[in-house]
Each structure stands twice: as structure tokens, then as C-alpha cells.
Design an enzyme around this catalytic site. Structure first.
Site, PDB file in Angstrom:
ATOM      1  N   HIS A 249       0.820  -1.207   0.000  1.00  0.00           N
ATOM      2  CA  HIS A 249       0.000   0.000   0.000  1.00  0.00           C
ATOM      3  C   HIS A 249       0.859   1.264   0.000  1.00  0.00           C
ATOM      4  CE1 HIS A 249      -3.928   1.922   0.843  1.00  0.00           C
ATOM      5  NE2 HIS A 249      -3.161   2.868   1.331  1.00  0.00           N
ATOM      6  N   GLU A 310      -7.769   7.585  -4.779  1.00  0.00           N
ATOM      7  CA  GLU A 310      -7.344   6.467  -3.936  1.00  0.00           C
ATOM      8  C   GLU A 310      -8.382   5.365  -4.023  1.00  0.00           C
ATOM      9  OE1 GLU A 310      -4.936   5.836  -1.685  1.00  0.00           O
ATOM     10  OE2 GLU A 310      -4.064   7.732  -1.001  1.00  0.00           O
ATOM     11  N   HIS A 312     -10.347   2.330  -1.605  1.00  0.00           N
ATOM     12  CA  HIS A 312     -10.585   1.883  -0.238  1.00  0.00           C
ATOM     13  C   HIS A 312     -11.404   0.602  -0.315  1.00  0.00           C
ATOM     14  CE1 HIS A 312     -10.717   3.467   4.100  1.00  0.00           C
ATOM     15  NE2 HIS A 312      -9.482   3.266   3.738  1.00  0.00           N
ATOM     16  N   HIS A 314     -10.751  -2.940   0.516  1.00  0.00           N
ATOM     17  CA  HIS A 314     -10.928  -3.962   1.534  1.00  0.00           C
ATOM     18  C   HIS A 314     -11.784  -3.491   2.716  1.00  0.00           C
ATOM     19  CE1 HIS A 314      -7.554  -6.844   0.035  1.00  0.00           C
ATOM     20  NE2 HIS A 314      -8.388  -6.487  -0.887  1.00  0.00           N
ATOM     21  N   ASP A 495      -0.581  14.015   5.427  1.00  0.00           N
ATOM     22  CA  ASP A 495      -1.720  13.414   6.100  1.00  0.00           C
ATOM     23  C   ASP A 495      -1.312  12.130   6.794  1.00  0.00           C
ATOM     24  OD1 ASP A 495      -1.328  12.219   3.477  1.00  0.00           O
ATOM     25  OD2 ASP A 495      -3.123  11.054   3.927  1.00  0.00           O
TER      26      ASP A 495
END
Lengths: 983, 276
Positions: A249, A310, A312, A314, A495
Site C-alpha cells: 500500500h 485512492e 478503499h 478492503h 496526512d
């Protein structure tokens, strides 16, 4: 809508002594009063019918607040009447003891609460409200939802309803009568070392799994060797830091790694393809590419924009609402953490899901039903995006059975920032300041979990990887960050995403060094171990580098709006990452090992074109109206209005091309256009190209087609195809398998080949590999899926056009050649034919069409344009006409086509790239035709007053004839129907 | 010309503040965007303004109920100052979440006087059970009053410049207007406090499809008995430029004059300039 009262509602009553005395506990149940339409209960009734329970069941719904502290009974009643209950439309029940849940016959009570450690944003708001109102003694509030199901239900049915509709055990549970609140125990420090030095290879493998590190043996060995060199075992913090930083990731080991294919080895796949095209094109308006949290390009003289998408996947598979919500929350922090911070202005969202009407029996064990996933992810995107005040204006949804266990959720965001803030710099001596939400045990191992294959047990293993978002904390943080940025109170920002502080601080300090005092980090509750604090992915947090002399000022900016900020360490020049808990050292890693110690892998890739028998074309029909109806109503093509209208696409006031257009506001726009600045007509257009059905045949042409589609959509609204930047988001199955990796290599090569000719640089991207779902019957891999997101600059938004036809008498043209390319088409899907020739394209021809079309649109020669994609010309024409409310009688035989396009169905439904349907004012005919000179184009008919579409085929026969209302109804109704709503 | 000063109040979760400032500025006012914490700290603060605007958003996340927590906060900390502000005849506008706040603190409808802070109505979850963003037609109720004379009602403070039917976007989950009971609803109607109703494009039909959330009597906006306090669910600040209309590219979309959203703000600002 029919209004009904739901069941019997008892009169407001108070249990216990209300007049005097103090209490440490109060329970307040709030529900709609009789006569008020209870939408929650009514919708639930429909969903219960959906489960196949046909008997009449009525539902009572209440919000339950459990208040703790030390307060008198007057205070509790004030809580109820002034804060928790709407005394106009609701009634409440107040109790000072936990009443026994009365499971009377025919009355089934199910009360659902969040699991310990799961974020409940309402709690803080209620405590604040009590404080504001001067209600003393309220220490904590927790919430739950109480459903009373009234009707002849068996215990099994109640359980079914609870599990399928009322709660998700990943984050929630059914409240037990005896349940009390346990205060978490404070953490007592003990230094934990992981015995790696003496571990055998097989023990290393086991450790990687049992500690949820998801590192492979080679990586585990590299860590063992490194620590052998140091002569000590790693601490838990150190090992976790390495696992996070080296996770697929965070590190993109596959895309950034070496690949051997066809006897040749590429050292870095990404650098050899997608990043290469950007550096070769060297466009002067690219400001920062593949470096920061989002790619940055110039917007105007003062401003830049940045864009990031991005996935998301899972988390959304396990808990669709929380997964999508935190997906949006996470991607918003990318622009916020780009340069010295951008303001998010556009959200995009793309989902790949199983069909929402899938029979329950076909849903694999451990997977949620696609309809539940769809409702959940849409609600998640809605709640986070809307509450942040960012318009969600663009998206797409693809449906395929293989996404059932492993849905894809892509969240994207465009931000705007003054050009002078496009860079950041960390210096030794800067303080590390954590800002925003507190840290909890939520989201631990999210980064490593994303590398695991989902199984029917994932929900039990990885529940801490799933979280609920708190958009208002993020909004507050955003408001104050922009203030602090404009006063130049910080030097750098990033972030806390995957890997939490470990990744954020690790990245920021890569070229310096850092010391972090983990005990300083503000926690949601006691009991966290140092490594948990360090890797927690609790949402809504960012990290800043602040000069000591600016600390006081920046802290006052945050505190003035109730945003929490804390100094948690400082950047050093040591080249080391040092972690402390109180006076103990819990981590001491070399930055060089952390960032460069990952062993390089050479992965094998193969690509063999699928052996295909020659496709047998379906039987010829005289009339294809029925097929067109079927395609318009198919999940991939049908209207997504049900989704779109749940998103606030107009907040910030800059939306000048809505996602739905035409007099009925229901035609599908190709792209959205946003005018971000009040004093300028300059705009931003955003689009997305995706078609996994082509990837099944050849990922190369899927990638080429996705780029073309995204570019066509921008061109169709009037954006300049010469100034477009792209993002790549690969979602693939396990790339350890050479044939999957081979597809990935081919798709990446297509990205290079096509983008090079188009002159469109990639500026950022992301990949999510290992998208598989393991069922007892074997592994289900998702189809290779590449999302291409495109952002274009529009010089003057007043020159943009929409896709709905405007006026009778105008002329309809098709530009671009139709080829015999039916592979992966919606027509083949509808007629159940697999294989075939996937749409290809010649990028030189395609970009030439787009450039000339852009000039024609910007000089006013075209009043509406629609990109031709899923469903081909027939669908594009139908959509334009029913959106505009005018009919036409067209000769599709006059559209440019290759010679072997010798059947009406191919002409109607082929999905060849590089094609548009255009509407040209009658008076502009000559000018338009001379503007198109040299391109394949054909005049096909006129817009008429009639409300019919007739399409003539190759022999002048009527191949399609239908009223606009019929066409529109087919297209509009599928999703509202499956959701049990009126369209 | 006299300067009209507008306070645009924001707090955690406010998100239409910038557009609301822009709309007020375009309408000729001088807007100032102020966080509620600053207002709570300063003793005065409100006096120097002529208009108080509560913009849209999700203050405190819409937790418990939309607008409830901010309403409670304002009532606790600023009640006396708000009371004196409105007793001076100054103007208040609450849009979407701002309307929810006005209703939940009892400043609207205030059938017995806004200064009483008597909660008489609510805005509840849409009948559809979900958030909805779309454009609607609105009947400008006050333009029709007076029958033949086509004269505006004296309560048309914010809507004096509007035609009979306008279109504006809505974007809310909790916009279903509910009055305490039938009697107070009658009082509201008799007092001509309903300002805007969801309607068909001709302004004659109000129900079914045209009522997007199930509001009683299709109420989209109401005012206090003086007309100076207005609350509405639709977003006038999202239609201050013709480019914001979904169909500005079509000839059927008139682009003459100024868009209705801006007209609404102008009516209020002009009123303030003349009377305050």
C-alpha cells in the site's frame, strides 16, 4: 408517498423518579411521534420484504442515548427535552435504570450499538450541547439504535433481519441487557522485543502472518539480517514501522519493482511506462508529479490545482459505509497535505460492485449482498462529502459478479492552492505537530491488511482495520489549516493515512531524522500500546512541521476553533527515527534502512492472449428495439440518478455543468465543469474512463480505451484536450501470479503508448493489488480494472456544452469510425456472448478528432456533444434525445464505418473508440463540415419535434423505433426499482 | 449610499459560508464571516450589523438533529443579543441548515413574536429517508397576495423583488416542515408567514412529485410575523449567476435581469438600506 402510522406508539412516559435525586445513568429513547411519517421504519419494512419475508411486519425505530456521569434528574430531563428530543415531531422515554428488554411475543427488540473503540461522532456533539446548555455532570454519552419488529417472526428471521439489515458485526453488536461500560485499563509500559534474530525462516513466515505484517519471507529475512548486524532484536514499534512502510500500500513494490517479461527485465515498471511519459512530455504546466500526496498542475497565474484518486476496497468490503466514508475522508487529506495544503473543491467516486439484484443464494459466504454494499458505499460517500462541503460531481459504477466479495471503491479529489504554496520543506529543529482527531485503536493494520486476500474470515481477523469517519472533525481541521497556511505558520504538512504516524513522520523525516514522544499523542481512550499509537490509522489527523517561534501563533489558530493540536516530537538531523515512550526508547531505526532497505524483487510476468474460438455472432434481427431497451436498462448503462442526487453536487457554488442535464435534469453528462473562483470564468473539467469488460480480453486495449474514454468525455463538454492531466488507478488480482502481472504490464505499456501521442501526462496514481476473494469453492479474482481519471482546464466555462439536444431543426453528426469491435460490449453481454474483438484505437487519429472537435466547439459550431461508449451509437443517440426532449429519424448507415460493419447490430452497438455524436445548428453546417475536413464524419439526421427515435439501418430499414418516454423509462427505472423506490 | 453590514455566522460544519458571503456582496452588502467562538467572546459584536445570515452546512455534523446543537448554543450564549438585534427590526436569514437552526431555537416561525424563542415547528427527515440534491420550483406566496392588485404582501421583505415562481436548488436530508399541530399551522397560514412553497413550474400545484420532502402544505420557506426573519430550505446563494442553472445552455432558460437567488439577497439588502 403513502403515509402510515407504524404500529402502536405508547404515550410519552417517564420511568423512575424524575423529580429529585441524582443518578449516574440515564437512558433516553427518542422516536417520531404518532402521525409523523417515519422514513427509517418505512424503508426498513421494504427491505424486510426484500429478504423474502412477505408477512406483514411493522417497525418502530428509536434513537437511544445512554448518558453517564453524576447528574440530577432535572438535568436528565433537560437533556431529553432541550437536546435529544425534537419536542415537535418526537416523543421520548427517560429511564434511570437499564430496563429489562421485553421480548414479548410478536414484539422483537433489537438494539444495535457500536463496538468498543469504534468512533461515534455523535457522542462528542451531545456532550458539547450539554455543556452549552449548562447541564452539569454529564461525563459521557453513547448512542444506539433500537428497532422493534412487530409481527409473527421466528427467531431465525429476526436474526436474519438483524444481520442483513440492522447491524454489521465488524463495527456493531446487538446490545445485551447486562452490558455495562467498561473503562479501559491504563497502559503499563513494558518494552517488547520480537525474537527475530534466532528465528528460522519458517518461523519468520509464521510471524509475518500472526503479527499481521503481511511481509514476504525475503523481506522478513532482510529485517532479520539488519538486526543481526545491530546485534539486537527489533522492538514491536520498529517491526511495525517496517511492515507499514514496506507494505504494498505504501511502497508500491510491484509497480515500482522489477518485472521480467518476454525475456526482458524492466527495472521499475512505473518509471518505465507511466512516469516515463510524463518526463518525456515535459509539459511546462506540470508543477509536481508523482512526488507529493497529489499531482499538481497550473490553473491560472496565481493558482495550481492538484488531483488524487485512492481506493478503499478492503475496508469497504467488510463495512461499506465506514469504508467508503473513510475512503473519502482519506483522499481529502491528500490535497490538504499536498504542497503546503490545498482546499478540496471536487469529489469523484467510482464503484465496481456485484449486481444489486443478485439472488441471495449466489452471494459467497462472508460477503455482503451487493445491494447492501451499494447502499452502504453511496451513503458513506454522501455523508462524508456532503458534510465536508465538497461537491461530489463525477463518478461511474461498473457491475460484475466478480466484484461481489471484493468491491472496488475509488475516491478522488481535486484541490486548489495558491501557486506559492506548491512546495514544502522540513528542516531539522522543526517541531512535529499532530493536528485534528485523537488516536485510538481504530484502523490498526489497514496498510498491511490491504495486501491480504479477503476471505470469509476477514471480518473477524481485521475488524480493527475498519473505521467510521468523523467529517466534522476534518472540516474544522481544514478550516483552521487553511488559515494557518495563509499566515505561513507551518513549513510542511502531510496526512496520516495508511500506516498512521509511522508513515507520515517517516516520510516527512526521510531526509532529516525525527524524534517522537508517543506518550504525548492525545488518545481517544487509555490503554494503547506505543506501537498501536504509532501505526493507528485513526482518521482526521495530519502532521505539520512548525518552526518553534511560530508555535504559539499556530496553536492559537487551532484552539480558536476548538481544533486539537499537540507537539509530539521534532525533526532532527540524525538520519534516524527515534521513538520514545516516556523516558524509554521504543524504536531506533536508520532512515536509510527504513526507506531503502526493502529487498528488490524481480517478478515474473507472462502474457498470453486468450485462445478464442471465432465468435459466433447472434442471429440477425429485423428490429433491435428490444435489444436497445435491454441495454439501456442494464446495470452498467442505466441512470445513476439514485446515487447522484444523494450527493451535494452544488455546494461551493461553482458547478456550471451538472452531472444530470436537460429540461428534465436527467440526462447523463459526460463530465462535470467547476468554476472554482468567483472572479474568473476559468474552469476545471473532470471525467473518468473505466471498462473492466475489455480487460478480460486484453488489458492493453482496456487501458487505451479508458484513456480515450476519459479524454472523449472532456472533449465532449468543451475542455481543451491539449491541456489534460491523467491519473492511473490500477486494481488488480494477485500479481504474484505471472499472468495477472503480465496483464498489468500490458496495461501500463498502453498508458505510455497512448498518453505519449495524446500529449497527456500522468501526474499521480495508485495501485491496489491482491483484489481477490477466497471462497470455499476457490479464489475469485476481480477482472483487471484500470480507472483513468482526467482533469482538464477550461479557459471560459461559458463556452462549454452539454449532451442534451437543444433544438428541432438542428443537424446530427457522427464523428469517428465504427468498427466491428463487439468484444466486451454491452450488446454481447445482453445476448450472453463472450469473447470477440475488443475495441482498439489509433491514438493519432483519435487525438486529431478530439483537437478538431475542441476547436469546433469553442467556436460555437456544436451545441451538444455526447461521447460514444457503453452501448455504442444507439445508446449515445437515445440519451441525447431523451435528455433534450426531441426526437429524430436517423440513417445510421451514413455514419463512418469500416467495410466489415455489415450488420445493423454492429453499427448500433459496437463500442469502437474515438467516436462522438454531435448536434450542429443548421446555419453552421458549412462551417462545421469544413472544420471536420479530413476526419471520418457523417450527417445522420435532424433533430425533430417528434418524441420518437427512429434509427434506419444499412438497408434503410427501421432498425430501432421507440418513443423517447419508452427509452427514458427503461433507462431511469432499474436502480430505483431495485431500491424499492419510485423513479 | 448607506453601507449594509451582514454578519455571516459560521461554526464547525458550516459549509455554504463563502457562497453566502459572495451573494451578499453581489447584492450590495458588506459581509463579514465570523466564527461563533468570536461572537461568544466579544460582548457586543452583533450591534454593528444590519443582517445576520446563518448559512447552510452540517453544523456539528447534524448530530442528534440538524441545526439542533447550534440552535442550543446560540440560545444559551447569545439569546439576549439576538433578542435586541431583532427588536431593532434588523434582518435575519437562515438557509438550509441555517433555517433548521432558526426553527429549532424558536426564532421561526414565532407566530407569537420571534423574541419569545418559542419552538413551534421542526424540519424532519425527508419522507424519502435520504439526502436529496435537485432543483425545484417555488411559488413565491407573497407575490400573489392582494389578488387582482398583484401587490406584494408587506411581509415580502426578502422576496419583494421575486417573480411569482422561481427555481432554486435544494440539498438536504432533513427538510420536511412540520408544525406543532393543525391549529398553529392555520395560524401560520393565516398570518401569511409562509413565504415559499414547493410547486410545479406554473406555481399552481404543490403536492406529490413537486413536494420533494413531504413538508406540510409544501412549505419551503417561512418568515416571522414581521417578514424580517426568513428561513428557507432552498439555496438562493447557489443561483446568483445564470451559469449556475442546470440548463443555462438552453434557450428556454431565461437569462434576463438577475437570477432569483441574487434578487432575494438584493431585496433583503435594499430593505435594510432603506429602513435601518
Amino acid at each position: 408517498m403513502v403515509r402510515k402510522n407504524t404500529g402502536k406508539i405508547k404515550k410519552r412516559k417517564k420511568i423512575g423518579q424524575v423529580k429529585s435525586g441524582t443518578s449516574s445513568f440515564a437512558r433516553i429513547e427518542v422516536r417520531d411521534r404518532k402521525g409523523v411519517y417515519d422514513a427509517v421504519a418505512e424503508n426498513l419494512k421494504k427491505d424486510i420484504r426484500d429478504l423474502g419475508i412477505e408477512r406483514s411486519v411493522s417497525v418502530e425505530y428509536s434513537d437511544v442515548y445512554t448518558v453517564r456521569g453524576s447528574f440530577n434528574h432535572v438535568a436528565a430531563r433537560r437533556m431529553a427535552e432541550e437536546i435529544l428530543c425534537d419536542m415537535i415531531s418526537q416523543v421520548y422515554v427517560l429511564a434511570f435504570s437499564r430496563s429489562k428488554v421485553s421480548q414479548k411475543k410478536g414484539r422483537h427488540v433489537v438494539e444495535v450499538a457500536y463496538n468498543p473503540g469504534v468512533m461515534d461522532p455523535v457522542e462528542a456533539s451531545v456532550v458539547k450541547a450539554a455543556r452549552d446548555a449548562g447541564i452539569d455532570g454529564i461525563c459521557s454519552v453513547s448512542t444506539s439504535k433500537k428497532y422493534v419488529l412487530i409481527g409473527p417472526l421466528s427467531g431465525k428471521e429476526v436474526r436474519l433481519i438483524s444481520e442483513k439489515l440492522l447491524y454489521n458485526r465488524v463495527i456493531q453488536h446487538v446490545v445485551d441487557e447486562k452490558e455495562g461500560k467498561k473503562e479501559p485499563k491504563p497502559y503499563e509500559f513494558s518494552r517488547v522485543e520480537i525474537p527475530l534474530l534466532k528465528a528460522s525462516d519458517s518461523q519468520l513466515k509464521d510471524m509475518s502472518v500472526s503479527l499481521q505484517l503481511y511481509l514476504d519471507l525475503r523481506e522478513m529475512k532482510a529485517i532479520r539480517e539488519h538486526f543481526r548486524g545491530l546485534g539486537r532484536n527489533p522492538t514491536d514499534c520498529e517491526l511495525e514501522t517496517l511492515a507499514q512502510t514496506w507494505s504494498e500500500h505504501c511502497k508500491h513494490k510491484t509497480m515500482m519493482g522489477a518485472v521480467e517479461m518476454d525475456g526482458k527485465t524492466v527495472r521499475n515498471l512505473l518509471k518505465a511506462t507511466i512516469m516515463k511519459v510524463t518526463s518525456e512530455l515535459n509539459r511546462p504546466w506540470c508543477v509536481s508529479v508523482f512526488k507529493d500526496n497529489a499531482g499538481i498542475i497550473r490553473f491560472d497565474r496565481q493558482h495550481d490545482i492538484c488531483f488524487k484518486v485512492e481506493t478503499h476496497n478492503h475496508p469497504s468490503a467488510l463495512e461499506p459505509y465506514g469504508g467508503a466514508e473513510t475512503g473519502v475522508g482519506g483522499v481529502l487529506r491528500d490535497p490538504m497535505g499536498t504542497g503546503r495544503g490545498a482546499k478540496p473543491i471536487i469529489n469523484t467516486d467510482v464503484f465496481c460492485l456485484g449486481a444489486p439484484d443478485m439472488p441471495a443464494s449466489k452471494v459467497p459466504k462472508g460477503a455482503l449482498h451487493p445491494k447492501r454494499v451499494m447502499k452502504g458505499v453511496v451513503s458513506g460517500v454522501r455523508d462524508y462529502g456532503n458534510k465536508m462541503g465538497i461537491p461530489t460531481v463525477n463518478g461511474a459504477v461498473c457491475f460484475d459478479e466478480r466484484y461481489t466479495g471484493n468491491p472496488l471503491v475509488y475516491c478522488g479529489n481535486v484541490g486548489i492552492l495558491p501557486h506559492k504554496f506548491a512546495t514544502k520543506k522540513v528542516s531539522p529543529g522543526d517541531l512535529i505537530v499532530a493536528v485534528g482527531g485523537r488516536t485510538g485503536r481504530d484502523g490498526i493494520h489497514g496498510a498491511t491488511f490491504s495486501s491480504a486476500v479477503l476471505t470469509h474470515e476477514s471480518e473477524t481477523i481485521s475488524s480493527t482495520a475498519v473505521q467510521i469517519g468523523d467529517p466534522i472533525t476534518e472540516k474544522k481541521m481544514l478550516d483552521t489549516l487553511l488559515k494557518a497556511r495563509d499566515q505561513e505558520l507551518y513549513e510542511a504538512i502531510t496526512d496520516c493515512g495508511a500506516g498512521g504516524f509511522s508513515s507520515a513522520v517517516g516520510e516527512m523525516a526521510e531526509n532529516t531524522g525525527a524524534e517522537v514522544y508517543l506518550d504525548k499523542v492525545p488518545l481517544k481512550y487509555a490503554g494503547l500500546k506505543p506501537w498501536e499509537i504509532w501505526v493507528s490509522e485513526a482518521q482526521e489527523r495530519m502532521v505539520l512541521a512548525v518552526k518553534p517561534h511560530k508555535l504559539k501563533k499556530i496553536m492559537s489558530v487551532f484552539s480558536s476553533e476548538d481544533v486539537e493540536a499537540t507537539v509530539i516530537g521534532k525533526f532532527t538531523s540524525s538520519g534516524k527515527l527515534k521513538l520514545y515512550y516516556r523516558s524509554h526508547i521504543v524504536g531506533d531505526l536508520d532512515m536509510s534502512f527504513l526507506h531503502d532497505g526493502l529487498p528488490r524483487v524481480v517478478r515474473k510476468a507472462v502474457w498470453k492472449p486468450k485462445k478464442q474460438d471465432p465468435v459466433k455472432m447472434p442471429s440477425v434481427r429485423d428490429n433491435y428495439t428490444r435489444d436497445l431497451f435491454k441495454i439501456l436498462a442494464s446495470w452498467n448503462v442505466c441512470s445513476k440518478e439514485w446515487i447522484i442526487r444523494q450527493y451535494d453536487h452544488e455546494v461551493q457554488g461553482g458547478n456550471v455543468l451538472k452531472p444530470l442535464v436537460g429540461p428534465g435534469n436527467d440526462g447523463p453528462s459526460d463530465a462535470c465543469v467547476i468554476k472554482p473562483l468567483a472572479n474568473s470564468n476559468k474552469g476545471i473539467a473532470v471525467s473518468s474512463g473505466i471498462n473492466p469488460r475489455y480487460g478480460d480480453i486484453d488489458p492493453y486495449w482496456m487501458a487505451a480505451g479508458a484513456i480515450d474514454e476519459a479524454m472523449r468525455q472532456l472533449t465532449a463538454v468543451g475542455a481543451d484536450p491539449g491541456k489534460v492531466a491523467l491519473l492511473d488507478n490500477f486494481c488488480w488480482a494477485d500479481t504474484e501470479k505471472p499472468e495477472h502481472l503480465g496483464g498489468l504490464v500490458r496495461a501500463s505499456r498502453a498508458c505510455y503508448d497512448v498518453a505519449k501521442v495524446y500529449g497527456t501526462p500522468f501526474i499521480s496514481g495508485k495501485d491496489s493489488l491482491n483484489n481477490e476473494f477466497s471462497t470455499p469453492r476457490g479464489i475469485v479474482s476481480i477482472p483487471p480494472t484500470l480507472l483513468i481519471s482526467a482533469v482538464g482546464i477550461v479557459e471560459d466555462v461559458a463556452g462549454t456544452i452539454s449532451m442534451d439536444v437543444k433544438e428541432p431543426g438542428n443537424l446530427l453528426y457522427v464523428v469517428g469510425t465504427t468498427c466491428r469491435e463487439m468484444g466486451g460490449s454491452q450488446y454481447f453481454l445482453a445476448r450472453k456472448i463472450s469473447g470477440g474483438v475488443v475495441p482498439k484505437l489509433d491514438p493519432r487519429v483519435s487525438i486529431n478528432i478530439m483537437k478538431k472537435l475542441f476547436r469546433a466547439i469553442s467556436t460555437g459550431l456544436v451545441v451538444s456533444a455526447h461521447d460514444c461508449s457503453e452501448g455504442g451509437l444507439a445508446v449515445a443517440l437515445s440519451e441525447m434525445l431523451f435528455a433534450g426532449g426531441f426526437g429524430s429519424d436517423v440513417c445510421l448507415g451514413d455514419a463512418p464505418r469500416e467495410r466489415n460493419v455489415n450488420r445493423d447490430d454492429i453499427l448500433l452497438f459496437s463500442e469502437s473508440n474515438s467516436r462522438f455524436v454531435l448536434e450542429v445548428p443548421r446555419g453552421k453546417k458549412t462551417k462545421f463540415e469544413s472544420a471536420m475536413k479530413g476526419l471520418p464524419f457523417g450527417f445522420i439526421g435532424e433533430v425533430s419535434e417528434s418524441r420518437y427515435l427512429a434509427i434506419r439501418g444499412l438497408k434503410g430499414n427501421i432498425a430501432v423505433r421507440a418513443s423517447l418516454d419508452q427509452l427514458k423509462k427503461r433507462w431511469i427505472s432499474p436502480i430505483p426499482e431495485v431500491m424499492n423506490e419510485e423513479s | 449610499m448607506k453601507k449594509v453590514k451582514a454578519l455571516v455566522l459560521r461554526t464547525a460544519g458550516t459549509n455554504c459560508d463563502q457562497e453566502t458571503c459572495l451573494a451578499l456582496r453581489m447584492a450590495g452588502a458588506e459581509p463579514e464571516l465570523i466564527h461563533i467562538n468570536r461572537l461568544k467572546e466579544a460582548k457586543g459584536g452583533l450591534n454593528r450589523f444590519h443582517i445576520l445570515a446563518l448559512p447552510g452546512g452540517f453544523t456539528y455534523g447534524d448530530d442528534v438533529a440538524s441545526g439542533k446543537i447550534l440552535a442550543n448554543e446560540i440560545k444559551s450564549a447569545l439569546k439576549a443579543r439576538i433578542r435586541s438585534f431583532i427588536s431593532e427590526g434588523k434582518l435575519v436569514i437562515g438557509i438550509c441548515n441555517g433555517f433548521q437552526v432558526l426553527v429549532k431555537m424558536g426564532l421561526l416561525p414565532g407566530t407569537r413574536g420571534a423574541g419569545k424563542f418559542n419552538v413551534e415547528s421542526s424540519l424532519g427527515l425527508n419522507d424519502s429517508g435520504k439526502f436529496m440534491a435537485r432543483w425545484v420550483h417555488l411559488k413565491n406566496v407573497h407575490s400573489h397576495l392582494g389578488g387582482e392588485r398583484k401587490k406584494n404582501s408587506p411581509l415580502a421583505v426578502w422576496t419583494s423583488g421575486l417573480p411569482e415562481v422561481i427555481s432554486l436548488p435544494i440539498a438536504h436530508a432533513e427538510g420536511k416542515f412540520i408544525m406543532r399541530d393543525k391549529d398553529t399551522l392555520n395560524v401560520l397560514e393565516k398570518g401569511e408567514q409562509v413565504v415559499l412553497r414547493y410547486s410545479d413550474p406554473t406555481g399552481t400545484m404543490y403536492d406529490g412529485h413537486f413536494n420533494p420532502n413531504g413538508s406540510e402544505n409544501a412549505v419551503a420557506g417561512i418568515c416571522d410575523p414581521t417578514g424580517r426573519i426568513l428561513g428557507l430550505m432552498p439555496h438562493p446563494e447557489r443561483y446568483v449567476s445564470f451559469l449556475q442553472h442546470p440548463n443555462w445552455r438552453r434557450k428556454s432558460c431565461s437569462q434576463e435581469g438577475i437570477p432569483p437567488g441574487l434578487r432575494l439577497f438584493k431585496s433583503g439588502v435594499d430593505f435594510a438600506r432603506k429602513h435601518l
